[in-house]
Design an enzyme around this catalytic site. Sequence first.
Site, PDB file in Angstrom:
ATOM      1  N   ARG A  55       3.001  -6.244   8.735  1.00 43.75           N
ATOM      2  CA  ARG A  55       1.893  -5.520   9.846  1.00 43.75           C
ATOM      3  C   ARG A  55       2.182  -4.773  10.740  1.00 43.75           C
ATOM      4  O   ARG A  55       2.367  -3.570  11.296  1.00 43.75           O
ATOM      5  CB  ARG A  55       0.700  -5.580   9.408  1.00 43.75           C
ATOM      6  N   HIS A 111      -2.044  -5.244   0.687  1.00 48.13           N
ATOM      7  CA  HIS A 111      -3.165  -6.155   1.354  1.00 48.13           C
ATOM      8  C   HIS A 111      -3.228  -7.771   0.508  1.00 48.13           C
ATOM      9  O   HIS A 111      -2.473  -7.319  -0.287  1.00 48.13           O
ATOM     10  CB  HIS A 111      -4.471  -5.405   0.398  1.00 48.13           C
ATOM     11  N   TYR A 129     -12.385  -2.129  -3.992  1.00 50.93           N
ATOM     12  CA  TYR A 129     -13.184  -2.225  -2.726  1.00 50.93           C
ATOM     13  C   TYR A 129     -14.655  -2.298  -2.750  1.00 50.93           C
ATOM     14  O   TYR A 129     -15.213  -2.033  -1.402  1.00 50.93           O
ATOM     15  CB  TYR A 129     -12.497  -0.915  -1.926  1.00 50.93           C
ATOM     16  N   ASN A 143      -1.692  -0.331   6.508  1.00 45.59           N
ATOM     17  CA  ASN A 143      -1.763  -0.854   7.323  1.00 45.59           C
ATOM     18  C   ASN A 143      -0.895  -2.080   6.628  1.00 45.59           C
ATOM     19  O   ASN A 143      -0.133  -3.011   6.264  1.00 45.59           O
ATOM     20  CB  ASN A 143      -2.644  -2.172   7.487  1.00 45.59           C
ATOM     21  N   THR A 189      -5.330  -7.662  10.933  1.00 44.39           N
ATOM     22  CA  THR A 189      -5.413  -6.148  10.286  1.00 44.39           C
ATOM     23  C   THR A 189      -4.758  -5.200  10.609  1.00 44.39           C
ATOM     24  O   THR A 189      -4.469  -4.123  10.392  1.00 44.39           O
ATOM     25  CB  THR A 189      -7.378  -5.920   9.167  1.00 44.39           C
ATOM     26  N   GLU A 223      -9.362 -10.428  -8.289  1.00 42.93           N
ATOM     27  CA  GLU A 223      -8.647  -9.499  -7.565  1.00 42.93           C
ATOM     28  C   GLU A 223      -7.147  -9.811  -8.573  1.00 42.93           C
ATOM     29  O   GLU A 223      -6.856  -8.446  -8.993  1.00 42.93           O
ATOM     30  CB  GLU A 223      -7.941  -9.753  -6.255  1.00 42.93           C
ATOM     31  N   PHE A 254     -15.286   3.161   6.816  1.00 41.31           N
ATOM     32  CA  PHE A 254     -13.588   3.653   6.677  1.00 41.31           C
ATOM     33  C   PHE A 254     -14.647   3.218   4.821  1.00 41.31           C
ATOM     34  O   PHE A 254     -12.940   3.806   4.536  1.00 41.31           O
ATOM     35  CB  PHE A 254     -12.847   2.788   7.465  1.00 41.31           C
ATOM     36  N   ARG A 273      -1.558 -14.470   3.949  1.00 44.52           N
ATOM     37  CA  ARG A 273      -2.108 -14.144   5.255  1.00 44.52           C
ATOM     38  C   ARG A 273      -1.468 -13.744   6.054  1.00 44.52           C
ATOM     39  O   ARG A 273      -1.546 -13.710   7.309  1.00 44.52           O
ATOM     40  CB  ARG A 273      -3.866 -14.090   5.214  1.00 44.52           C
ATOM     41  N   LYS A 329       0.947  -0.980   0.346  1.00 43.01           N
ATOM     42  CA  LYS A 329      -0.058  -0.304  -0.002  1.00 43.01           C
ATOM     43  C   LYS A 329       0.948   1.563  -0.129  1.00 43.01           C
ATOM     44  O   LYS A 329       2.479   0.775   0.228  1.00 43.01           O
ATOM     45  CB  LYS A 329      -0.523  -0.404   1.136  1.00 43.01           C
TER      46      LYS A 329
HETATM   47  P1  CMP Z   1      -7.233  -5.082   3.855  1.00 42.85           P
HETATM   48  O1  CMP Z   1      -6.899  -6.135   3.374  1.00 42.85           O
HETATM   49  O2  CMP Z   1      -7.175  -3.979   1.941  1.00 42.85           O
HETATM   50  O3  CMP Z   1      -8.836  -4.825   3.202  1.00 42.85           O
HETATM   51  C1  CMP Z   1      -9.625  -3.570   3.341  1.00 42.85           C
HETATM   52  C2  CMP Z   1      -8.965  -2.465   4.323  1.00 42.85           C
HETATM   53  O4  CMP Z   1      -9.662  -1.530   5.123  1.00 42.85           O
HETATM   54  C3  CMP Z   1      -8.902  -3.448   5.716  1.00 42.85           C
HETATM   55  O5  CMP Z   1      -7.164  -3.885   4.744  1.00 42.85           O
HETATM   56  C4  CMP Z   1      -8.101  -2.513   5.860  1.00 42.85           C
HETATM   57  O6  CMP Z   1      -6.364  -0.932   5.708  1.00 42.85           O
HETATM   58  C5  CMP Z   1      -9.316  -1.020   5.505  1.00 42.85           C
HETATM   59  N1  CMP Z   1     -10.000  -0.972   7.331  1.00 42.85           N
HETATM   60  C6  CMP Z   1     -10.332  -2.228   7.084  1.00 42.85           C
HETATM   61  N2  CMP Z   1     -11.518  -2.741   9.144  1.00 42.85           N
HETATM   62  C7  CMP Z   1     -10.980  -0.287   9.107  1.00 42.85           C
HETATM   63  C8  CMP Z   1     -11.798   0.619   9.779  1.00 42.85           C
HETATM   64  N3  CMP Z   1     -12.517  -0.220  11.283  1.00 42.85           N
HETATM   65  N4  CMP Z   1     -11.241   1.212   9.292  1.00 42.85           N
HETATM   66  C9  CMP Z   1     -10.462   1.977   8.538  1.00 42.85           C
HETATM   67  N5  CMP Z   1     -10.033   0.706   7.600  1.00 42.85           N
HETATM   68  C10 CMP Z   1     -10.434   0.027   7.950  1.00 42.85           C
END
Ligand code: CMP
Length: 140
Positions: free
Chosen positions: A104, A117, A51, A114, A93, A128, A59, A87, A11
């Site tokens: 992460r 992805h 997304y 984070n 996450t 994807e 969010f 993962r 990211k």
């Molecule tokens: P990712 O694996 O890219 O998939 C969806 C993304 O949404 C996740 O990683 C986070 O970066 C983001 N995300 C998930 N939950 C939250 C949250 N509660 N607040 C902000 N961002 C979030």
Amino acid sequence: MSIQKTLSLIKPDAVAKNVTGSINAKLEQAGLRIIAQKRLRLTKEQAEEFYKVHSDKAFYRSLCEFMSSGPIIAQVLCGEDAVAKNRQTMGATNPMNAEIGTIRRDFGESIEHNAVHGSDSPENAAIEIAFFFSSLEIIE
Ligand code: CMP
């Protein structure tokens, strides 16, 4: 156990920190092979499309703005149980909840920023991967 492919995104926060090589090293140490990789910058519309499963979340807008705020690295990873292995290597996450040594935990700053992805299932991995790569770009 089966050989799978999965999509990985490094990211904008991790690209800005110049830690893409360190992230790739963790992926390779976990037994994952990078079989396609490119640097690109998503438009806000492309981030929204990628997304869209999260479009009802609070969010979503912020996530799409962040994901289009700078360059990312898109990758196809291949290996034994690649979806789960990636993962596990990424960690939870929220970096605060991620195990020590995960990507992460080491490079993420917040639940949004984070670092990476990764696809959450083989079915979503296929969708994807096709979002970012043509079959001609994936060299096994
Ligand atoms: P990712 O694996 O890219 O998939 C969806 C993304 O949404 C996740 O990683 C986070 O970066 C983001 N995300 C998930 N939950 C939250 C949250 N509660 N607040 C902000 N961002 C979030």
